[in-house]
Design a protein around this motif. Structure first.
Motif, mmCIF file in Angstrom:
data_model
loop_
_atom_site.group_PDB
_atom_site.id
_atom_site.type_symbol
_atom_site.label_atom_id
_atom_site.label_comp_id
_atom_site.label_asym_id
_atom_site.label_seq_id
_atom_site.Cartn_x
_atom_site.Cartn_y
_atom_site.Cartn_z
ATOM 1 N N HIS A 44 -17.504 16.023 -10.679
ATOM 2 C CA HIS A 44 -18.579 16.595 -9.864
ATOM 3 C C HIS A 44 -19.870 15.859 -10.176
ATOM 4 O O HIS A 44 -20.378 15.957 -11.295
ATOM 5 C CB HIS A 44 -18.727 18.086 -10.173
ATOM 6 C CG HIS A 44 -19.760 18.761 -9.333
ATOM 7 N ND1 HIS A 44 -21.076 18.793 -9.683
ATOM 8 C CD2 HIS A 44 -19.662 19.406 -8.159
ATOM 9 C CE1 HIS A 44 -21.759 19.458 -8.754
ATOM 10 N NE2 HIS A 44 -20.913 19.831 -7.823
ATOM 11 N N TYR A 48 -18.474 16.959 -14.667
ATOM 12 C CA TYR A 48 -17.214 17.641 -14.373
ATOM 13 C C TYR A 48 -17.473 19.105 -14.074
ATOM 14 O O TYR A 48 -18.430 19.696 -14.544
ATOM 15 C CB TYR A 48 -16.265 17.538 -15.582
ATOM 16 C CG TYR A 48 -16.133 16.128 -16.071
ATOM 17 C CD1 TYR A 48 -15.197 15.269 -15.511
ATOM 18 C CD2 TYR A 48 -16.985 15.630 -17.051
ATOM 19 C CE1 TYR A 48 -15.101 13.954 -15.927
ATOM 20 C CE2 TYR A 48 -16.895 14.318 -17.468
ATOM 21 C CZ TYR A 48 -15.957 13.479 -16.907
ATOM 22 O OH TYR A 48 -15.870 12.177 -17.306
ATOM 23 N N CYS A 49 -16.574 19.695 -13.321
ATOM 24 C CA CYS A 49 -16.632 21.118 -13.023
ATOM 25 C C CYS A 49 -15.305 21.726 -13.470
ATOM 26 O O CYS A 49 -14.244 21.181 -13.186
ATOM 27 C CB CYS A 49 -16.835 21.341 -11.528
ATOM 28 S SG CYS A 49 -16.889 23.079 -11.068
ATOM 29 N N GLU A 58 -17.219 29.291 -12.851
ATOM 30 C CA GLU A 58 -17.471 27.863 -12.700
ATOM 31 C C GLU A 58 -18.529 27.394 -13.698
ATOM 32 O O GLU A 58 -19.535 28.044 -13.908
ATOM 33 C CB GLU A 58 -17.945 27.571 -11.284
ATOM 34 C CG GLU A 58 -18.261 26.112 -11.044
ATOM 35 C CD GLU A 58 -18.707 25.863 -9.629
ATOM 36 O OE1 GLU A 58 -17.822 25.678 -8.765
ATOM 37 O OE2 GLU A 58 -19.928 25.857 -9.383
ATOM 38 N N LEU A 60 -20.489 23.643 -14.899
ATOM 39 C CA LEU A 60 -20.690 22.214 -14.759
ATOM 40 C C LEU A 60 -20.916 21.635 -16.149
ATOM 41 O O LEU A 60 -21.678 22.184 -16.942
ATOM 42 C CB LEU A 60 -21.877 21.916 -13.856
ATOM 43 C CG LEU A 60 -21.750 22.434 -12.421
ATOM 44 C CD1 LEU A 60 -23.013 22.114 -11.635
ATOM 45 C CD2 LEU A 60 -20.537 21.834 -11.740
ATOM 46 N N CYS A 61 -20.246 20.540 -16.439
ATOM 47 C CA CYS A 61 -20.301 19.902 -17.755
ATOM 48 C C CYS A 61 -20.646 18.435 -17.589
ATOM 49 O O CYS A 61 -20.193 17.799 -16.650
ATOM 50 C CB CYS A 61 -18.950 20.025 -18.459
ATOM 51 S SG CYS A 61 -18.361 21.719 -18.641
ATOM 52 N N LYS A 62 -21.409 17.904 -18.538
ATOM 53 C CA LYS A 62 -21.799 16.502 -18.476
ATOM 54 C C LYS A 62 -20.764 15.579 -19.116
ATOM 55 O O LYS A 62 -20.673 14.417 -18.760
ATOM 56 C CB LYS A 62 -23.148 16.294 -19.151
ATOM 57 C CG LYS A 62 -24.291 16.935 -18.400
ATOM 58 C CD LYS A 62 -25.611 16.667 -19.074
ATOM 59 C CE LYS A 62 -26.723 17.348 -18.288
ATOM 60 N NZ LYS A 62 -28.022 17.140 -18.913
#
Length: 91
Positions: A44, A48-49, A58, A60-62
């Motif tokens: 994403h 990443y999601c 949900e 969101l991750c870096k």
């Protein structure tokens, strides 16, 4: 040979944290189950999601390491990634 190969049943589970990280870094988008709940990881934007199959929770991750800190059914993903049942994945 293409890098985007769907693995056959029985060969889809992750044998190591490194294998999982390599999979998502390369866009593998795994779907897996833990304690009867399905989760998915996808690329994403610049990260990443990860979320439940219904979209709840949900996050969101870096980095792949941040994905591994996600809590799946009460357990940290890093602690159970080699025990989850992989439903589908590429790479």
């Amino acid at each position: 040979m293409s890098d985007s190969i769907v693995l056959l049943p029985g060969s889809t589970n992750f044998e190591s944290i490194s294998e999982f990280k390599d999979c998502i870094i390369r866009g593998g988008e795994p779907v897996f189950a833990w304690k009867g709940v399905c989760y998915g990881v996808c690329f994403h934007g610049e990260g990443y999601c990860i979320a439940h199959e219904d979209g709840k929770g949900e996050q969101l991750c870096k980095t792949p390491d941040e994905v591994l800190e996600y809590i799946v059914s009460g357990d940290r993903l890093r602690d159970v990634i080699t025990k989850v049942s992989v439903i589908s994945r590429m790479l």
